[in-house]
Design an enzyme around this catalytic site. Structure first.
Site, short mmCIF file in Angstrom:
data_model
loop_
_atom_site.label_atom_id
_atom_site.label_comp_id
_atom_site.label_asym_id
_atom_site.label_seq_id
_atom_site.Cartn_x
_atom_site.Cartn_y
_atom_site.Cartn_z
N ARG A 167 70.72 -47.78 -14.67
CA ARG A 167 69.27 -47.78 -14.79
C ARG A 167 68.58 -48.56 -13.67
O ARG A 167 67.46 -48.22 -13.28
CB ARG A 167 68.87 -48.31 -16.17
CG ARG A 167 69.14 -47.28 -17.25
CD ARG A 167 68.84 -47.77 -18.66
NE ARG A 167 68.83 -46.63 -19.58
CZ ARG A 167 68.79 -46.75 -20.90
NH1 ARG A 167 68.78 -47.95 -21.46
NH2 ARG A 167 68.78 -45.66 -21.66
N ARG A 221 65.05 -42.75 -21.24
CA ARG A 221 64.17 -43.88 -20.94
C ARG A 221 63.60 -43.81 -19.52
O ARG A 221 62.48 -44.27 -19.28
CB ARG A 221 64.88 -45.21 -21.19
CG ARG A 221 65.37 -45.32 -22.62
CD ARG A 221 65.36 -46.74 -23.15
NE ARG A 221 65.84 -46.75 -24.54
CZ ARG A 221 65.10 -46.46 -25.59
NH1 ARG A 221 63.83 -46.12 -25.43
NH2 ARG A 221 65.61 -46.49 -26.80
N ASP A 257 66.25 -52.47 -22.76
CA ASP A 257 65.83 -51.08 -22.92
C ASP A 257 64.37 -50.88 -22.53
O ASP A 257 63.93 -49.73 -22.38
CB ASP A 257 66.05 -50.61 -24.36
CG ASP A 257 67.47 -50.15 -24.61
OD1 ASP A 257 68.26 -50.06 -23.65
OD2 ASP A 257 67.82 -49.88 -25.78
N GLN A 265 76.91 -53.65 -28.47
CA GLN A 265 77.30 -52.62 -29.44
C GLN A 265 78.74 -52.78 -29.92
O GLN A 265 79.07 -52.38 -31.03
CB GLN A 265 77.07 -51.22 -28.87
CG GLN A 265 75.60 -50.86 -28.76
CD GLN A 265 75.37 -49.45 -28.25
OE1 GLN A 265 76.32 -48.74 -27.88
NE2 GLN A 265 74.13 -49.03 -28.22
N LYS A 272 65.67 -45.76 -33.71
CA LYS A 272 67.02 -45.22 -33.59
C LYS A 272 68.05 -46.27 -33.97
O LYS A 272 69.02 -45.98 -34.69
CB LYS A 272 67.29 -44.73 -32.17
CG LYS A 272 68.68 -44.11 -31.99
CD LYS A 272 69.03 -43.83 -30.56
CE LYS A 272 69.51 -45.10 -29.85
NZ LYS A 272 70.12 -44.82 -28.53
N SER A 273 67.86 -47.48 -33.49
CA SER A 273 68.83 -48.55 -33.74
C SER A 273 68.97 -48.82 -35.22
O SER A 273 70.08 -49.00 -35.74
CB SER A 273 68.42 -49.82 -33.00
OG SER A 273 68.39 -49.61 -31.61
N ARG A 325 72.29 -47.68 -37.71
CA ARG A 325 72.96 -48.76 -38.43
C ARG A 325 72.91 -48.53 -39.94
O ARG A 325 73.91 -48.72 -40.64
CB ARG A 325 72.32 -50.11 -38.06
CG ARG A 325 72.75 -50.66 -36.70
CD ARG A 325 71.82 -51.77 -36.24
NE ARG A 325 72.29 -52.43 -35.03
CZ ARG A 325 72.19 -51.92 -33.80
NH1 ARG A 325 71.63 -50.72 -33.63
NH2 ARG A 325 72.64 -52.59 -32.74
N LYS A 359 66.67 -37.19 -26.93
CA LYS A 359 67.68 -38.13 -27.40
C LYS A 359 67.11 -39.10 -28.42
O LYS A 359 67.79 -39.47 -29.39
CB LYS A 359 68.26 -38.89 -26.20
CG LYS A 359 69.39 -39.85 -26.52
CD LYS A 359 69.93 -40.46 -25.23
CE LYS A 359 70.97 -41.53 -25.50
NZ LYS A 359 72.22 -40.99 -26.08
N SER A 391 71.82 -58.76 -25.04
CA SER A 391 71.01 -58.04 -26.04
C SER A 391 71.11 -58.67 -27.43
O SER A 391 71.29 -57.99 -28.44
CB SER A 391 71.42 -56.56 -26.09
OG SER A 391 71.29 -55.95 -24.83
#
Length: 447
Positions: free
Chosen positions: A359, A400, A328, A166, A21-22, A26, A425, A191
């Protein structure tokens, strides 16, 4: 995708993991901003990536969807308004696309689901205003976000990056469309591997990006941990020159975060799970999760174009691990930790409280509901060995949480999910793939 299953008498299987996904999101933005056409092979088709793709078309970008590939006809410049963009639940859309819009001209309004509207945007809003955009956030400081675009100046910024990387990624991706070079000092950067990924992809599209030592370079999975450690904790500075991008062709590698569930399942069930096309040159820091599984006693093999994990005995506990750079995947470890032979403490994950759910609280609450002893603090959690009992897992609409506890369900009969569909998702076929590999051990997906 499409890799056939392989099994032998040792319980070896090959997992079919969809694209990252990342990387997909991008590359979608980079392709939209580039001059010429870009082809994405093996992109992830999920709720988040489809939302991002649709948002780009609402910004005037032409995207052609084929069988196993997408083609993006880039504009080579910022978009023209007016436009209203629906981000759904996609945090990357809400944090990347407003910067792209601000490099163009006109008025843009970004909206999203209630869950996404509750997520913060403060550092990004402040940065856009400093760079010359008219910005009006919603009542909570996030979405709906109104952008009065007249191009972005570039210049020097200091960005609070302690809650999410992000914001920095969003600024970097559109920096080549700014009038002057952009230099960003990211204070408290979390991250970090995602920034290394972003920089590598920008360079693939022809951008000129200079990093100082604090931001770790792209590193193979086996050495990424040492690179991040050597970088320190103060943050990093990145400089991007103007000049735009050039379209290209790129294959999207399998999603390392998603692969973590299948690697953990191997460690838990004594199986050997191989993920092809996810190897030592991966752009994704989350592949480092297999190093954590090795600490817990699993056998790990990282090859040039594949990674395999084999469960070779009971899970080992009795250790602490900082998972701030791969947060994650902390839920994957936390969910299986009750079956280890000693307590496991996970640290450095305070920013995970600001994701699709809190989370840390969600993991702690679900483990306690299963009868497991848990302690937690602002940025850590300790899970003690126990005998989890059957219960319904509260997913909090967080993909997740659902996927992590599905792995525990391979060893704990009777675990069910209150929202199995939330996995759409990032991996709509997750439950089917887990069932294909592990049969009736997989958790019930009845709500």
């Amino acid at each position: 995708m499409g890799t056939p299953t392989s099994t032998d008498n040792r319980g070896a299987v090959t997992a079919r993991i969809p694209g990252s996904k990342s990387i997909t999101n991008r590359v979608l933005l980079l392709a939209a901003a580039a001059a010429g056409t870009t082809r994405l092979d093996d992109p992830l088709e999920s709720e988040d990536t489809v939302a991002f793709r649709k948002a780009l078309t609402d910004l005037g970008v032409e995207v052609t969807v084929g069988q196993g590939s997408w083609e993006v006809r880039g504009t080579g410049r910022g978009p023209s308004g007016p436009a209203r963009i629906w981000c759904a639940d996609a945090g990357t859309a809400a944090r990347f696309l407003p910067v792209l819009a601000a490099t163009g001209e006109g008025e843009f309004v970004f909206e999203g689901s209630a869950q996404l509207t509750a997520r913060p945007l403060g550092p990004l809003v402040e940065a856009l205003a400093e760079l010359g955009a008219g910005v009006e956030p919603g009542a909570g400081g996030g979405l709906p976000l109104r952008i009065d675009a007249r191009g972005l100046s570039g210049g020097e910024l200091r960005l609070d990056s302690s809650t999410s990387s992000q914001y920095l990624t969003g600024l970097l991706l559109s920096a080549p469309l700014m009038r002057q070079p952009l230099t960003v000092s990211a204070a408290g950067l979390v991250s970090r591997p995602y920034i290394a990924m972003t920089v590598a992809l920008m360079r693939t599209f022809g951008a000129k990006v200079a990093e100082v030592a604090e931001v770790p370079p792209v590193a193979p999975a086996a050495s990424a941990a040492s690179a991040a450690s050597a970088a320190g904790s103060s943050g990093g500075t990145v400089r991007v020159e103007p000049g735009g991008y050039v379209g290209t062709r790129i294959r999207i590698e399998p999603d390392a975060s998603t692969a973590s569930y299948f690697f953990a399942a191997a460690a838990l069930t004594g199986t050997r799970v191989t993920v092809p096309h996810l190897g030592r040159d991966s752009l994704q820091g989350d592949l480092r999760f297999v190093e954590v599984l090795a600490k817990a006693g699993a056998q790990v093999e990282i090859e040039a174009d594949s990674t395999a994990v084999t469960g070779v005995g009971p899970l080992r506990g009795g250790f602490e691990v900082d998972m701030g750079d791969i947060s994650d995947t902390f839920m994957t470890l936390a969910a299986i930790a009750p079956l280890a032979d000693g307590p496991i403490t996970i640290r450095g994950i305070g920013h995970a409280r600001l994701k699709e759910s809190d989370r840390i609280a969600a993991v702690s609450g679900n483990l306690r509901a299963l009868g497991v002893r848990v302690e937690d603090g602002p940025d850590w959690i300790t899970i003690h060995p126990g005998r989890p009992a059957a219960a319904t897992v509260a997913c909090h609409r967080d993909h997740r949480i659902a996927m992590a506890f599905s792995v525990l369900g391979l060893r704990v009969p009777g675990i069910t999910l209150d929202d199995p569909g939330c996995v759409g998702k990032t991996f709509p076929g997750f439950h089917e793939e887990l069932r294909r590999l592990f049969g009736e051990q997989a958790v019930s997906t009845a709500s």
